[in-house]
Write an enzyme that holds these catalytic residues in place. Structure first.
Site, PDB file in Angstrom:
ATOM      1  N   ASP A   1       0.830  -1.213   0.000  1.00 20.13           N
ATOM      2  CA  ASP A   1       0.000   0.000   0.000  1.00 20.13           C
ATOM      3  C   ASP A   1       0.868   1.268   0.000  1.00 20.13           C
ATOM      4  OD1 ASP A   1      -2.378   1.405   0.086  1.00 20.13           O
ATOM      5  OD2 ASP A   1      -3.147   0.385   1.865  1.00 20.13           O
TER       6      ASP A   1
ATOM      7  N   ASP B   1     -10.193   3.858  -2.846  1.00 16.71           N
ATOM      8  CA  ASP B   1     -10.928   2.667  -2.411  1.00 16.71           C
ATOM      9  C   ASP B   1     -12.351   2.606  -2.965  1.00 16.71           C
ATOM     10  OD1 ASP B   1      -8.649   2.234  -1.061  1.00 16.71           O
ATOM     11  OD2 ASP B   1      -9.532   2.264   0.943  1.00 16.71           O
TER      12      ASP B   1
HETATM   13  C1  GLA Z   1      -5.899   1.585   1.748  1.00 16.09           C
HETATM   14  C2  GLA Z   1      -6.110   0.572   0.630  1.00 16.09           C
HETATM   15  C3  GLA Z   1      -7.239  -0.375   1.030  1.00 16.09           C
HETATM   16  C4  GLA Z   1      -6.866  -1.086   2.322  1.00 16.09           C
HETATM   17  C5  GLA Z   1      -6.577  -0.060   3.409  1.00 16.09           C
HETATM   18  C6  GLA Z   1      -6.001  -0.707   4.658  1.00 16.09           C
HETATM   19  O1  GLA Z   1      -6.995   2.431   1.901  1.00 16.09           O
HETATM   20  O2  GLA Z   1      -6.411   1.226  -0.567  1.00 16.09           O
HETATM   21  O3  GLA Z   1      -7.482  -1.308   0.005  1.00 16.09           O
HETATM   22  O4  GLA Z   1      -5.748  -1.903   2.097  1.00 16.09           O
HETATM   23  O5  GLA Z   1      -5.645   0.908   2.974  1.00 16.09           O
HETATM   24  O6  GLA Z   1      -5.694   0.214   5.661  1.00 16.09           O
END
Ligand code: GLA
Length: 412
Positions: free
Chosen positions: A158, A213
């Site tokens: 990430d 997301d």
């Molecule tokens: C980010 C990623 C998500 C998830 C969260 C976890 O927002 O894009 O898919 O992995 O972090 O904290």
């Protein structure tokens, strides 16, 4: 003479050193061939966030096998953020949270492998993960050795807490670390598309997120006041990056995010969501609670015909062919000269489709495929209904409900 021998030996030694150095450099780059079709599996984040533990993982793995999901192609179980303790140990090693994983992470990986499935973990290129657990910045090689020792198969990496870091360099470093650790691990870049990973990710990783997301709604933007960021309905993500399809393909996929099928939308919207992920050759990573899965959700996630569209070995991301009064037509060239065609009703009411094939020859200008229905007649199969639907000689006529989709396979 002695001096001469000495020089020859030194020359030979330097050649050997050069050769070794060269081999080492050639070793860099991702493990090739680990994701020749879009990866399929489950990830904990969408439903559970950091509320994860070994019981959940074991039950999910059991259900993946017992429901036929594994047989349908889902094989990765990926633990997202929240699997670690808040601090590294005194030697700088990551520590799986002993309260959540009392039997230890290796035992859990072995359990999942014992079911014939694969196991993935999550970390971040920054100093901390998005949920505030230890990030990998400065520990890339050490963490890669740890993952290899656990025998995991997939790493989602990430992009939180990365101020001042260069994205291509950070991801290349982790990719090299995984390669050096020696265990083939699918490398999933989760950089949200901020630095266009589709332009530089191919030698580094097997898939890359292209957006922020996902959110379980058809077309909404959900704004998080705290932190001032947005999550996106699935059609928003589809729209956002429909123009980067030429960067996606076998072993280097545009990742439209984990799915929200079974997470609160209507079954119709779930069906449309699953259709679009299939048409776009996105990884199919379920994000729902398998323990509470309805039979409708299971039927959507395991639809063989749609999965075959997603997993088609040509590996081409579909594109929007046309849009008229809220009805979109998406097409995807398939192996063997066949095509998948999805009619999608974006509007809030029902619509009628009357599609004249002869007036709509299809050209895929990015990949060079075409279908001219004046020259070639295709047989039509309706994929969700699983029934024959005539040929392209006649117009395709149908009613389509709000937010629904009709998917056809055109067979030569
Ligand atoms: C980010 C990623 C998500 C998830 C969260 C976890 O927002 O894009 O898919 O992995 O972090 O904290």
């Amino acid at each position: 003479m002695k001096k001469y021998n000495c020089l020859v030996i030194m020359f030979l030694l330097s050649l050997t050193c050069f050769a070794q150095g060269n081999t080492h450099t050639q070793g860099y780059g991702k493990f090739e061939g680990l994701a020749m079709t879009p990866p399929m599996g489950w990830n904990s984040w969408n439903t559970f966030e950091t509320n994860i533990d070994e019981k959940l993982v074991k039950e999910t793995a059991d259900i993946m096998v017992s429901t036929g999901m594994a047989a349908a192609g889902y094989n990765y179980i990926v633990l997202d953020d929240g699997w670690m303790a808040k601090e590294r140990d005194e030697n700088g090693n990551l520590v799986p949270d002993p309260a959540k994983f009392p039997s230890g992470m290796k035992a859990l990986v072995d359990y999942v492998h014992g079911k014939g499935l694969k196991f993935g973990l999550y970390n971040c290129a920054g100093t901390q993960t998005c949920a505030g657990y230890p990030g990998t910045r400065g520990y890339e090689y050490q963490d890669a050795r740890f993952y290899a020792s656990l025998e995991i198969d997939y790493l989602k990496y990430d992009w939180c807490n990365t101020a001042g870091i260069n994205a291509p360099e950070a991801y290349a470093t982790m990719s090299n670390a995984l390669k050096t650790a020696g265990r083939p691990i699918v490398f999933s870049l989760c950089e949200w598309g901020d630095n266009k990973p589709w332009e530089w990710g191919k030698p580094i990783g097997n898939l890359w997120r292209i957006s922020g997301d996902i959110y379980p709604c058809f077309d909404c933007e959900f704004h998080h006041e705290e932190g001032n960021w947005s999550s996106w309905g699935f059609m928003k993500i589809v729209e956002m990056r429909k123009d980067i399809r030429k960067f996606s393909g076998p072993d280097h996929w545009n990742d439209f995010d984990m799915m929200e099928v079974g997470d609160g939308m209507t079954n119709t919207e779930d069906k449309t969501h699953f259709t679009m992920w299939s048409m776009l050759a996105s990884p199919l990573i379920a994000g729902n609670d398998f323990r509470k899965m309805s039979k409708e959700t299971l039927a959507i996630l395991t639809n063989k015909a749609l999965i075959a569209v997603n997993q088609d070995k040509l590996g081409i991301q579909g594109f929007k062919f046309s849009e008229e009064e809220g009805v979109e037509v998406w097409v995807k060239p398939l192996f063997d000269g066949n095509w998948a065609i999805a009619f999608l009703n974006r509007t809030d009411g029902p619509k009628k489709i009357n599609f004249d094939w002869k007036k709509n020859p299809i050209k895929d200008i990015d990949f060079g495929f075409e279908a001219d229905f004046n020259k070639t007649i295709f047989k039509i199969k309706e994929l969700w209904e699983n029934k024959e639907a005539g040929t392209t000689k006649k117009n395709f006529i149908a009613d389509i409900a709000s937010h629904d989709v009709i998917v056809l396979k055109l067979i030569k």
